[in-house]
Design a protein around this motif. Structure first.
Motif, mmCIF file in Angstrom:
data_model
loop_
_atom_site.group_PDB
_atom_site.id
_atom_site.type_symbol
_atom_site.label_atom_id
_atom_site.label_comp_id
_atom_site.label_asym_id
_atom_site.label_seq_id
_atom_site.Cartn_x
_atom_site.Cartn_y
_atom_site.Cartn_z
ATOM 1 N N GLN A 159 0.821 -1.206 0.000
ATOM 2 C CA GLN A 159 0.000 0.000 0.000
ATOM 3 C C GLN A 159 0.856 1.257 0.000
ATOM 4 O O GLN A 159 2.034 1.241 0.365
ATOM 5 N N ASN A 160 0.220 2.343 -0.453
ATOM 6 C CA ASN A 160 0.810 3.693 -0.387
ATOM 7 C C ASN A 160 2.042 3.892 -1.265
ATOM 8 O O ASN A 160 2.851 4.785 -1.003
ATOM 9 N N VAL A 161 2.200 3.081 -2.294
ATOM 10 C CA VAL A 161 3.290 3.310 -3.249
ATOM 11 C C VAL A 161 2.749 3.734 -4.617
ATOM 12 O O VAL A 161 3.498 4.252 -5.445
ATOM 13 N N THR A 162 1.459 3.509 -4.859
ATOM 14 C CA THR A 162 0.814 3.953 -6.088
ATOM 15 C C THR A 162 -0.372 4.850 -5.746
ATOM 16 O O THR A 162 -0.786 4.943 -4.593
ATOM 17 N N ARG A 163 -0.921 5.484 -6.780
ATOM 18 C CA ARG A 163 -2.072 6.374 -6.616
ATOM 19 C C ARG A 163 -3.234 5.853 -7.450
ATOM 20 O O ARG A 163 -3.088 4.918 -8.229
ATOM 21 N N THR A 164 -4.387 6.497 -7.306
ATOM 22 C CA THR A 164 -5.553 6.088 -8.098
ATOM 23 C C THR A 164 -5.332 6.352 -9.580
ATOM 24 O O THR A 164 -5.994 5.745 -10.426
ATOM 25 N N THR A 165 -4.394 7.236 -9.905
ATOM 26 C CA THR A 165 -4.122 7.572 -11.305
ATOM 27 C C THR A 165 -2.940 6.806 -11.885
ATOM 28 O O THR A 165 -2.564 7.030 -13.039
ATOM 29 N N THR A 166 -2.350 5.895 -11.124
ATOM 30 C CA THR A 166 -1.214 5.117 -11.614
ATOM 31 C C THR A 166 -1.656 4.167 -12.730
ATOM 32 O O THR A 166 -2.651 3.455 -12.594
ATOM 33 N N THR A 167 -0.919 4.148 -13.826
ATOM 34 C CA THR A 167 -1.254 3.278 -14.945
ATOM 35 C C THR A 167 -0.651 1.889 -14.754
ATOM 36 O O THR A 167 0.202 1.678 -13.884
ATOM 37 N N ALA A 168 -1.081 0.967 -15.587
ATOM 38 C CA ALA A 168 -0.540 -0.393 -15.526
ATOM 39 C C ALA A 168 0.969 -0.391 -15.743
ATOM 40 O O ALA A 168 1.718 -1.064 -15.022
ATOM 41 N N ALA A 169 1.426 0.355 -16.736
ATOM 42 C CA ALA A 169 2.855 0.390 -17.037
ATOM 43 C C ALA A 169 3.658 0.998 -15.891
ATOM 44 O O ALA A 169 4.759 0.532 -15.573
ATOM 45 N N GLU A 170 3.124 2.038 -15.262
ATOM 46 C CA GLU A 170 3.812 2.667 -14.137
ATOM 47 C C GLU A 170 3.903 1.726 -12.941
ATOM 48 O O GLU A 170 4.939 1.621 -12.280
ATOM 49 N N ALA A 171 2.803 1.034 -12.646
ATOM 50 C CA ALA A 171 2.811 0.086 -11.529
ATOM 51 C C ALA A 171 3.777 -1.057 -11.803
ATOM 52 O O ALA A 171 4.513 -1.491 -10.904
ATOM 53 N N PHE A 172 3.795 -1.554 -13.033
ATOM 54 C CA PHE A 172 4.688 -2.651 -13.386
ATOM 55 C C PHE A 172 6.142 -2.245 -13.191
ATOM 56 O O PHE A 172 6.960 -3.033 -12.700
ATOM 57 N N ALA A 173 6.462 -1.021 -13.556
ATOM 58 C CA ALA A 173 7.836 -0.529 -13.397
ATOM 59 C C ALA A 173 8.219 -0.425 -11.923
ATOM 60 O O ALA A 173 9.370 -0.690 -11.558
ATOM 61 N N LEU A 174 7.258 -0.075 -11.067
ATOM 62 C CA LEU A 174 7.515 0.003 -9.635
ATOM 63 C C LEU A 174 7.685 -1.380 -9.012
ATOM 64 O O LEU A 174 8.423 -1.554 -8.045
ATOM 65 N N GLY A 175 6.931 -2.351 -9.538
ATOM 66 C CA GLY A 175 6.989 -3.705 -8.995
ATOM 67 C C GLY A 175 6.190 -3.895 -7.728
ATOM 68 O O GLY A 175 6.243 -4.956 -7.102
ATOM 69 N N GLN A 176 5.410 -2.879 -7.339
ATOM 70 C CA GLN A 176 4.620 -2.916 -6.121
ATOM 71 C C GLN A 176 3.325 -2.149 -6.340
ATOM 72 O O GLN A 176 3.275 -1.215 -7.140
ATOM 73 N N GLY A 177 2.291 -2.545 -5.580
ATOM 74 C CA GLY A 177 1.032 -1.832 -5.695
ATOM 75 C C GLY A 177 -0.084 -2.564 -4.997
ATOM 76 O O GLY A 177 0.143 -3.492 -4.215
ATOM 77 N N VAL A 178 -1.313 -2.147 -5.294
ATOM 78 C CA VAL A 178 -2.502 -2.705 -4.650
ATOM 79 C C VAL A 178 -3.394 -3.367 -5.693
ATOM 80 O O VAL A 178 -3.017 -3.491 -6.864
ATOM 81 N N CYS A 179 -4.576 -3.787 -5.275
ATOM 82 C CA CYS A 179 -5.442 -4.572 -6.163
ATOM 83 C C CYS A 179 -5.796 -3.841 -7.448
ATOM 84 O O CYS A 179 -5.909 -4.467 -8.503
ATOM 85 N N GLN A 180 -5.962 -2.515 -7.387
ATOM 86 C CA GLN A 180 -6.245 -1.765 -8.604
ATOM 87 C C GLN A 180 -5.112 -1.927 -9.614
ATOM 88 O O GLN A 180 -5.350 -2.096 -10.817
#
Length: 274
Positions: A159-180
């Motif tokens: 939690q708290n590493v991505t936002r509601t506006t984070t895209t799939a590609a951005e989350a993939f690059a981070l390697g962390q995120g939530v169910c969205q």
């Protein structure tokens, strides 16, 4: 078939007064072939008149506006639904074969998708499309499960590493995120593999928050996949809405006049009715 009792509450507190507060809710469970809403009760505060209508995706929306000054806003919905995955299946829609800005793949996502499918099935070009005969779509579900398993192995829930506006590609690059993020990424990978896919928002058995997962179209039916937990969706999940991405399925949207800070609390509880 399962009968599920649910309660969902959201409470928002402001540190000052706001006015002209317009809101749109997607908090009423979706009525469709495999899910029937037995009954529900919805309370909204401050009390105001609302309009209940379907959006483009046939998700139920509740719209209203609170003109007078207020320092808090919230809603509570409770009721029961019957979920039966053996009920008649629904045809697909061609719009769910195309990505949006939230479900675009990056080169790294495309490379992973191709590698996973090649290792499991050989020729990655042998993928299904909505226009193909059903007998040629037989591998769509198994391919989507393969992609979900591979994504689950490399992505970390945090939690708290991505936002509601984070895209799939951005989350993939981070390697962390939530169910969205999981749902956006799996949707993107399935669409790249020519597997029709859509984003779903709802609840799952237990206590916590809202949840997100994916539905893919295979052999004339939609199948739910929960990439956050690496599971196929069963009759312990309650669907609120589906669409192309999280923006189409947002449970609470709105705006108001007032220079304030806000604090939001969410509570969800789902239990099986014996």
């Amino acid at each position: 078939m399962k009968r599920l009792k649910f309660e969902y509450r959201t409470s928002v507190k402001f540190d000052g007064e706001v006015i002209d507060h317009g809101f749109l809710l997607r908090c009423i469970p979706k009525e469709e072939e495999r899910q029937h809403l037995e009954y529900y009760r919805l309370d909204i505060w401050p009390e105001t008149e609302v309009k209940v209508a379907d959006d483009f995706w046939k998700n139920t929306t509740v719209q209203g506006i609170i003109v007078r000054p207020h320092r808090s806003f919230g809603f509570n919905i409770c009721g029961e639904v019957t979920v039966d995955l053996s009920r008649p299946r629904k045809t697909g829609h061609p719009i769910f074969a195309y990505p949006t800005e939230y479900t675009q793949t990056s080169p790294a996502m495309e490379a992973l998708t191709e590698r996973l499918l090649r290792e499991a099935f050989g020729d990655v070009r042998q993928v299904c499309t909505p226009q193909q005969p059903e007998e040629e779509q037989a591998n769509a579900l198994s391919k989507a499960l393969c992609l979900m398993n591979g994504l689950y192995d490399i992505f970390e829930y945090r939690q708290n590493v991505t936002r509601t506006t984070t895209t799939a590609a951005e989350a993939f690059a981070l390697g962390q995120g939530v169910c969205q993020d999981y749902a956006h990424m799996l949707t993107a990978m399935c669409l790249y593999a020519k597997i029709p896919a859509r984003y779903v928002a709802g609840f799952m058995l237990g206590e916590g928050h809202t949840h997100a997962w994916v539905e893919i179209f295979s052999e004339g039916s939609w199948y739910g996949l929960d990439p956050t937990n690496n599971l196929m969706v069963d009759e312990t999940y309650i669907k609120l809405a589906h669409g192309r991405n999280a923006l189409d399925c947002s449970v609470l949207r709105g705006g108001f006049k007032g220079n304030v800070r806000q604090n939001q609390e969410i509570y969800v509880h789902v239990e099986e009715v014996e």
